[in-house]
Design a protein around this motif. Structure first.
Motif, short mmCIF file in Angstrom:
data_model
loop_
_atom_site.label_atom_id
_atom_site.label_comp_id
_atom_site.label_asym_id
_atom_site.label_seq_id
_atom_site.Cartn_x
_atom_site.Cartn_y
_atom_site.Cartn_z
N MET A 1 55.02 75.88 14.80
CA MET A 1 56.34 75.23 14.76
C MET A 1 56.25 73.92 13.98
N PHE A 4 58.68 67.75 14.35
CA PHE A 4 59.97 67.11 14.16
C PHE A 4 59.84 65.68 14.67
N LEU A 16 75.12 60.92 14.22
CA LEU A 16 76.14 61.66 14.94
C LEU A 16 77.03 60.71 15.70
N PHE A 465 79.35 61.16 27.61
CA PHE A 465 77.96 61.37 27.24
C PHE A 465 77.41 60.08 26.66
N VAL A 534 62.74 61.18 26.57
CA VAL A 534 61.38 61.30 26.04
C VAL A 534 60.89 59.88 25.78
N TYR A 536 57.71 57.63 24.17
CA TYR A 536 56.46 57.62 23.41
C TYR A 536 55.82 56.25 23.54
N ASN A 574 52.52 59.87 26.43
CA ASN A 574 53.95 60.19 26.35
C ASN A 574 54.45 60.76 27.67
N SER A 602 51.53 63.15 29.48
CA SER A 602 50.37 63.55 28.68
C SER A 602 49.06 63.14 29.33
N ALA B 8 73.80 66.99 19.42
CA ALA B 8 72.86 65.86 19.41
C ALA B 8 71.90 65.95 20.59
N ALA B 9 72.46 66.22 21.74
CA ALA B 9 71.63 66.31 22.94
C ALA B 9 70.62 67.44 22.78
N LEU B 11 69.49 68.62 20.05
CA LEU B 11 68.49 68.29 19.04
C LEU B 11 67.42 67.36 19.59
N ILE B 12 67.83 66.41 20.42
CA ILE B 12 66.83 65.51 21.01
C ILE B 12 65.83 66.33 21.81
N ALA B 15 63.71 68.27 19.51
CA ALA B 15 62.73 67.41 18.84
C ALA B 15 61.55 67.16 19.76
N ALA B 16 61.89 66.86 21.00
CA ALA B 16 60.84 66.58 21.97
C ALA B 16 59.95 67.81 22.13
N CYS B 18 59.47 70.40 20.05
CA CYS B 18 58.70 70.78 18.87
C CYS B 18 57.52 69.84 18.66
N ASN B 19 57.75 68.57 18.97
CA ASN B 19 56.69 67.60 18.77
C ASN B 19 55.61 67.75 19.82
N PRO B 21 55.21 66.33 22.83
CA PRO B 21 54.70 64.97 23.04
C PRO B 21 53.62 64.89 24.12
N LEU B 22 53.47 65.93 24.88
CA LEU B 22 52.49 65.85 25.97
C LEU B 22 51.12 66.36 25.54
N ASP B 23 51.05 66.91 24.34
CA ASP B 23 49.79 67.49 23.91
C ASP B 23 49.09 66.51 22.97
#
Lengths: 1018, 448
Positions: A1, A4, A16, A465, A534, A536, A574, A602, B8-9, B11-12, B15-16, B18-19, B21-23
């Protein structure tokens, strides 16, 4: 994958968000404007900072003139206004598109917290509907304090929040415990959240003195803070699941409100001095004492009376000074009905009372809120700060300014006859503390950017939202210079040591959540929040150290000859989270909250990466029940609360490379000369998992006497299990410790906060008297450990603090001093196991560094613009291990100067005394580490007295200044305590220490400060 | 609009995901599974095992310093309470310095065990090199266990990497005799596998043989020690450094006397000079008694300025700075000497003592006189066996002062209690309390 990058996601989100703003602007003319003035019903004064809510949606706050303007959809709506200290006002009005309607309010002062609007996780909550244990502190209570950080300023101001100053040096990191220490090795510091975004609060310092950690919190300017909310119980905090087990400190900064530009200005300046001096021997006493010790052991006199004691130096006087501290703040706020702003800039400067130490901070903030349409609004909060911190090299360690000023015998001079600093030629036993302060330096600059952009879109008034991007970027640049001119230090041998440390800490948070708000007039209300986040964390450190300089004129690594140490490494960890919460209330009488958060970290292996943190809480306003009838009204509002929840902790501490990957077996570097080598560094624990805290909280909120008294009381029972402990393991494995989930810690306690309007002012010039009081009792106990094996922690001599089942964390565990044998003068220690020998098996539990209770008492008396405020802070029952006595009350084994009470030492058979005989060879047992050095750390501190005068506006000759106030304050004026060191509120192991607490190892003393100031507005 | 925000939600979240982030992977470490899996890793692991000797709890500072401090060679002049307790021979089981020594030695044993267990399986490693690496690891394990047994008595024998934190090997202390059996077995393996003859900063055949001589001497196997020491001499590759001071050169310059010594650099420094020198930390200092031993005309109660030994070792090892005596054997600024684990002078002294013990007093005298000649002292004449042994022990004290040999000498000879006037139970160090606490079944030495 495909990867991103999150930054791209952030840009997308912002894009957006702005896209959403575009079409919304076009429809702006369809709105109606509501505006008005909010005043105090008694004094007629404008009410600043009142929150305006229209149709359930927050619409800003009033400015200093008490006015507000809100742009809202037309129709029949409820306009609600609320402000801490006032009963809320509410009016229903019908608005027509394009028209302006004026709605004024005169609020009744209640001076209670019932009407307070609290910031809670991912939203706000009226105090009346709160079901958890939540404390609040007003921004004004932490502003204008002569301390750098708001954490220090919180001391004594909120029940359940214990603040330990650790050390008095300017800018020092502070230890905070919310409802006691829950963890043995993982972090015990609370999570700080600023304007909704968690921030970094760990110690990034690579250099420098023990116990003088730096925490990220000092970068926040207290004068920019509107309010602080502390979520204490698991039910309130569970929405922050992951790092919430130590409580959550929510900080809300000031925001603008519609109206003309409004300036506020504060300036104060003060003078600091040591609150007390220690009583140390002068030269004659020292020489006589040391010679007595030698004679007692049959040795020849080490010193010659009349020669060696010819001059006497008071080293404390040589290093302490009267030092200035000051604060300047200028704020500007205002805006239109659609765009509001708050801009603030501050400067805080503090020179330390010990030579060579100082701290300053310059900071600025821009909070800009833009309402693009009635449906869409953007909030930005941007803050920058720069801190300059000059710490004293070696303080709190074996060689340091304070250390050596206490340790150096009074027989030596500060300066040699030729005017240079006295050193080896004058036979100084330790490095000259004045030379250390003067010639060495350790400047640290920290730049910090906190930026937070959020957009909220209201699909319908009740559903919105919010998307949010938060950044916290910190860089810390540390330099150290240890001069070769300071005799008796390593730098003298190595011809100077320079160090350069550069650390960065970056935290990015991406969040999105939906909020549903449904209010059904007087019946039911439902609020639901749900979303994801999320986070980081990326840190990096660089370090280099050089030695061998041609001259003391060079101070930096570049000019050295040999690099003796270096480092450079990034760290990452993370978090991915999802959360939801629902609040339901019926008639504001029955309240129910449920929340759940799932976190993945993580830091844990695939076996146990995720954890779920649920919570439930209920409240019952029993006084509103019909069956209470008239009694209910007489009783005053009474709410019963109960909650139960689970929170987590993943804050592994220590070597970050290990703490980020403790679940893996690791090899690190172990070079041999120029040959690159590797060696095992961590034993894998693939099953490592979250530490979790299960907490029950039961409490009442009671507002008797027509709301003139507020009583908020809580009982809690927190059981922390699966403790993350870097536990000692058999070293025969090749590893000394290993991260494991072991054991339980119980904290249970009772907290009480009282707020009382003793005398209510009849008009604005009347006499008023308010009292706030809080007290907290906490019982801390380790209830289980790995195979219930105790383990210890200590300094570089012996573990004196330990963790053992049935005892509080950090219980002192040492030999027991029975007294002095009247015949021999030797110290006698208890042979607990009766084997005829004094061994480490004879140690006993000798007291806890944790207080039985602590709290604060504030009284404010006002009359005609004059106001007198006093604040007392107290702590009872904690023990302090006065480690200075190992050298300064050792019978003369070390050449250190001695405390004068050692003059009571035994000298002749039959003498009854508690001071063992002097012994040059250390044979009298006086140097033994035992409970002889443990002292009562209880204290009552006159923390603050402030007298202020609000000058009537017509008497102020300049411009149109308003609410001009002059004040004079004293801070830390006196500390009533039996402790013989500088201050029992001490922790020389610093804010990162969990087990070794309550030890005083030459801590930098806290100052007494007298300051004057002025604040005004225009 | 509504869809845009849900997008948008989404996609966030995407994004998380696909990335992932925990690996994450550690940046400054490598996984244990791949650490020793190729020839480079095997070599690096061996260097890492030598690196373990540099620990400040081991040869870098505490081990040699404490072993002189516990004896009559050094006294405590600094601030570390754990050192003060060692000086006064009032050690308690919770002494942090002792715990540090224990941890550092077992750490290095584990490094050797990892090599012994994993290097034979490394693909692509040439057999000779593989043998050399594991041979040196056996040598290091023998050295480490001997360093334990001479101060703690019999210790748990861990001969393979721990498979679990709770495996019971650490719970049982081997007897002193069994510990020695294992040490000699490891030395046999080392001698089988090691091929190199001339390294001095890593183990060589000569180092294995020299260590064997020391081990046998400590064990009391004097004929064995004699043979082993003689074998080292017979290699013919070692001789005394003509100038005693050259042994302690600030940069570790080689001498013909070097058998095995440890590399220290400005980055991987030792604290020996810093702890001994008056201009440094001055944590420890020579005793007046040792000064008297070097300079018999010096009265221990005299002003130290009167100290003027003719013994070159006394001149180098102790100097006077600002009217204070200081241990000056190590003088580098950055702690960059290469202190000897074993050097040829010790082999000669082992030979001398073993010869004396078995009655060959003339050979013993000859060996002692070699040592004395280098120190600029007159040779000794004929002595009785007892006097000869006492003289050799005294020469050991002076030759090896501040190198961590005096205390174990006093202990192995049963002299510690009488020389130092201390209770007999203080002649073995305590097993660290932290180890007792976490290892059910592990027994403490008597008196602690």
């Amino acid at each position: 994958m495909r990867r991103f990058p999150f930054t791209r996601a952030a840009i997308l989100l912002l894009g957006l968000t702005l896209l959403g703003a575009g079409p919304a602007v076009a429809r702006a003319q369809q709105t109606a404007i509501v505006r008005g003035t909010v005043t105090d019903s008694v004094s007629g004064q404008p009410v600043n900072g009142a929150q305006i809510t229209v149709a359930g949606q927050a619409r800003g706050t009033t400015n200093d003139r008490g006015t507000y303007t809100a742009n809202v959809p037309p129709g029949t709506v409820t306009v609600r206004v609320q402000r801490i200290g006032f009963a809320p006002g509410e009016r229903q009005v019908t608005l027509t598109a394009g028209d302006t309607t004026t709605v004024n309010f005169a609020l009744h002062s209640v001076a209670v917290t019932l009407a307070q609007v609290l910031v809670v996780g991912y939203g706000t909550e009226n105090r009346a509907r709160v079901t958890g244990a939540v404390s609040t502190v007003n921004g004004s209570d932490v502003a204008n304090q002569p301390v750098a950080g708001l954490d220090a300023a919180l001391q004594g101001k909120a029940p359940g929040v214990q603040v330990i100053q650790n050390s008095g040096d300017p800018g020092n990191g502070i230890t905070i415990r919310v409802r006691g220490a829950a963890s043995i090795s993982a972090t015990n510091q609370p999570l700080y959240v600023v304007d909704g975004v968690p921030v970094q609060s760990s110690d990034f310092s690579q250099l420098g003195p023990n116990g003088q950690g730096l925490t990220g919190v000092t970068g926040l300017d207290p004068s920019e803070i509107e309010s602080i909310t502390i979520l204490k119980d698991a039910a309130s905090a569970a929405i922050y699941g992951s790092r919430a087990s130590n409580g959550v400190v929510l900080i809300t900064t000031k925001r603008g409100s519609a109206g003309n530009a409004h300036f506020s200005f504060d300036a104060n300046t003060g003078w600091q001095q040591p609150e007390r001096y220690l009583s140390l021997m002068n030269a004659k006493q020292y020489v006589a004492f040391m010679n007595q010790g030698a004679e007692n052991d049959g040795e020849s006199d080490p010193f010659t009376p009349g020669v060696d004691d010819a001059t006497s130096t008071d080293w404390q006087k040589a290093i302490f000074r009267t030092a200035p501290v000051g604060n300047l703040h200028l704020g500007l706020s205002g805006g239109t009905d659609r765009l509001t702003y708050y801009l603030g800039g501050s400067y805080f400067g503090q020179t330390g009372i010990v030579l060579g130490s100082s701290y300053s901070r310059a900071s600025g903030r821009a909070n800009i809120d833009f309402e693009a349409s009635p449906k869409f609004s953007v909030k930005t909060s941007l803050a920058y700060s720069r801190e300059d911190d000059h710490r004293i090299p070696g303080d709190n360690s074996l060689t340091g300014v304070v250390t050596n000023a206490i340790g150096e015998a009074s027989i030596y001079p500060v300066r040699a006859p030729n005017g240079t600093f006295a050193g080896n030629d004058q036979n100084l036993y330790y490095a000259n503390p004045v030379a250390i302060a003067d010639l060495n330096n350790l400047p640290t600059t920290t730049d910090r950017f906190l930026g937070n952009v959020e957009g909220t879109y209201h699909f319908v008034p009740s559903l919105s939202f919010t998307g949010r991007v938060g950044t916290d970027v910190l860089t810390m640049n540390e330099l150290e210079w240890d001069s070769p001119l300071v005799d008796g230090t390593y730098a003298a041998q190595a011809r100077g040591v320079a160090k350069s440390g550069y650390s960065t800490g970056s935290q990015y948070v991406l969040e999105g959540f939906l909020t549903y708000d449904h209010e059904n007039a007087d019946a039911a209300s439902l609020n639901i929040v749900g979303g994801g986040s999320v986070q980081y964390n990326t840190d990096q450190l660089n370090f280099v150290r050089a030695e061998g300089f041609s001259s003391d004129q060079f101070h930096y690594v570049r000019n050295g000859t040999v690099i003796t140490s270096f480092d450079g490494l990034p760290f990452n960890n993370n978090l991915v989270s999802a959360f939801a919460r629902a609040n339901y209330s019926w008639k504001d009488r029955y309240l129910l909250t449920a929340s759940v958060r799932t976190d993945g970290s993580s830091r844990f292996g695939p076996n146990n990466r995720y954890a779920v943190f649920p919570a439930i809480a209920g409240g019952w306003v029993i006084s509103d029940e019909p069956f209470m009838g008239d009694f209910g009204r007489k009783l005053g509002t009474l709410k019963l609360r109960a909650s139960y929840g689970v929170t987590g902790n993943q804050g592994l501490t220590g070597d970050q490379e290990i703490s980020d990957f403790a679940y893996l077996g690791l090899y690190g570097t172990s070079n041999y000369g120029e040959n690159p080598g590797i060696a095992p560094t961590n034993f894998a624990n693939p099953n490592l998992k979250w530490e979790s805290t299960h907490e029950f909280d039961g409490g009442i909120d009671w507002y008797p006497f027509g709301g003139r008294l507020t009583v908020i009381a809580d009982y809690y029972h927190r059981l922390t299990s699966n403790l993350l402990v870097n536990r000692p393991i058999p070293a025969t494995t090749g590893f000394a410790t290993y991260w494991d989930n072991i054991g339980n810690v119980l904290n249970r306690g009772f907290e009480l906060g009282l707020s009382s309007v003793n005398v209510r002012a009849s008009d604005k010039n009347g006499f008023s008297w308010n009292t706030d009081f809080n007290i907290s009792f906490n019982h801390n106990e380790v209830t289980a450990l790995f195979q219930n094996q105790p383990f210890g922690d200590g300094d570089n001599f012996r573990p004196i603090s330990r963790v053992a089942v049935g005892q509080p964390i950090g219980e002192f565990y040492v030999l027991h001093f029975k007294g002095v044998n009247p015949q021999t003068g030797d110290a006698e220690y208890a042979d607990v196991n009766g084997d005829g020998e004094i061994t480490s098996d004879d140690r006993i539990d000798a007291g806890s560094p944790q207080p039985k209770f602590f709290g604060g008492l504030r009284n404010t008396v006002s009359w005609k613009g004059l106001s007198l405020g006093t604040f007392l802070e107290f702590s009872y029952g904690a023990k302090v291990f006065n480690l200075m006595r190992i050298f300064a009350d050792d019978g003369g084994y070390n050449y250190d100067n001695k405390f004068t009470y050692a003059l009571n030492a035994w000298t002749h058979p039959g003498q009854i005394t508690n001071e063992p005989r002097a012994s040059f060879d250390g044979t009298s047992g006086a140097r033994e580490i035992s409970d002889r050095f443990i002292e009562d750390g209880s204290y009552l501190r006159i923390s603050e007295i402030t007298l202020s005068w609000r000058i009537p506006d017509h008497l102020v000759p300049v411009g149109n200044l308003q609410n001009t106030t002059l004040y004079v304050s004293g801070h830390n004026l006196h500390n009533f305590t039996k402790y013989t060191g500088y201050d029992p509120d001490v922790n020389s192991n610093g804010s990162t220490s969990n087990i070794a607490l309550g030890t005083d190892y030459y801590a930098y003393p806290r100052a007494r400060t007298i300051s004057i100031g002025v604040s005004t507005n225009w | 609009m509504r869809t845009r925000f849900f997008l948008a939600a989404a996609l966030i979240t995407a994004a998380a995901a696909c990335n992932n982030p925990l690996d994450l992977k550690p940046a400054g470490s490598i996984p244990e599974q791949t650490a020793i899996s190729d020839p480079v890793g095997a070599r690096a692991a061996l260097f890492g095992a030598y690196g373990g000797l540099q620990s400040l709890s081991y040869y870098g500072e505490d081990y040699p310093i404490l072993l002189d401090l516990s004896s009559d060679n050094s006294e405590h002049t600094g601030t570390l309470t754990s050192f003060g307790d060692a000086d006064l021979n009032e050690l308690r089981a919770d002494n942090e310095t002792i715990a540090g020594i224990w941890i550092a030695i077992y750490d290095d044993i584990n490094r050797a065990n990892e090599i012994i267990a994993k290097v034979p399986q490394v693909p692509g490693l040439d057999a000779d090199e593989m043998h050399e690496i594991i041979g040196e690891a056996y040598f290091l394990r023998a050295l480490n266990y001997h360093n334990l047994v001479k101060v703690f008595g019999g210790v748990p024998l861990r001969l393979a990497p721990a498979t679990s934190i709770n495996d019971p090997v650490g719970s049982t202390r081997a007897s002193v005799a069994d510990t020695y059996v294992q040490i000699l077995k490891d030395l046999d393996s080392a001698q089988t596998f090691i091929a190199n003859a001339d390294q001095t900063t890593q183990a060589s055949l000569g180092a294995v043989m020299a260590l064997r001589a020391r081990v046998l001497l400590y064990e009391g196997d004097y004929p064995g020690a004699l043979q082993a020491a003689k074998a080292v001499e017979d290699l013919g590759q070692y001789s005394l450094a003509p100038n005693f001071a050259d042994l302690f050169s600030e940069t570790g310059s080689p001498t013909p006397e070097d058998i095995f010594r440890i590399i220290f650099t400005a980055q991987q420094f030792n604290n020996l000079s810093f702890y001994y020198l008056f201009d440094g930390r001055y944590e420890v200092a020579p005793t007046p008694d040792l000064m008297h031993d070097f300079d018999p005309s010096f009265d221990p109660n005299d002003d130290v300025a009167n100290y003027a030994p003719t013994d070159k070792r006394g001149q180098w090892s102790i100097t006077i700075e600002d009217d204070n005596q200081q241990g000056a054997k190590f003088r580098s600024v950055q702690g960059t000497e290469f202190p000897h684990v074993i050097r040829f002078a010790e082999v000669l002294l082992i030979r001398a003592e073993a010869e004396a013990r078995v009655g060959s007093l003339d050979t013993a005298r000859a060996k002692v006189n070699e040592i004395r000649a280098r120190a600029g002292l007159a040779p000794i004449g004929s002595l009785s066996q007892t006097d000869m042994i006492n003289t050799i022990i005294d020469e050991r004290r002076k030759e090896l002062a501040f190198e961590g040999d005096r205390w174990p000498d006093l202990v192995r000879l049963g002299l510690a209690a009488s020389v130092l006037d201390i209770p007999p139970q203080q002649t073995l160090y305590p097993i660290p309390q932290r180890e007792i606490d976490v290892t059910p079944g592990l027994t403490q030495n008597p008196g602690y």
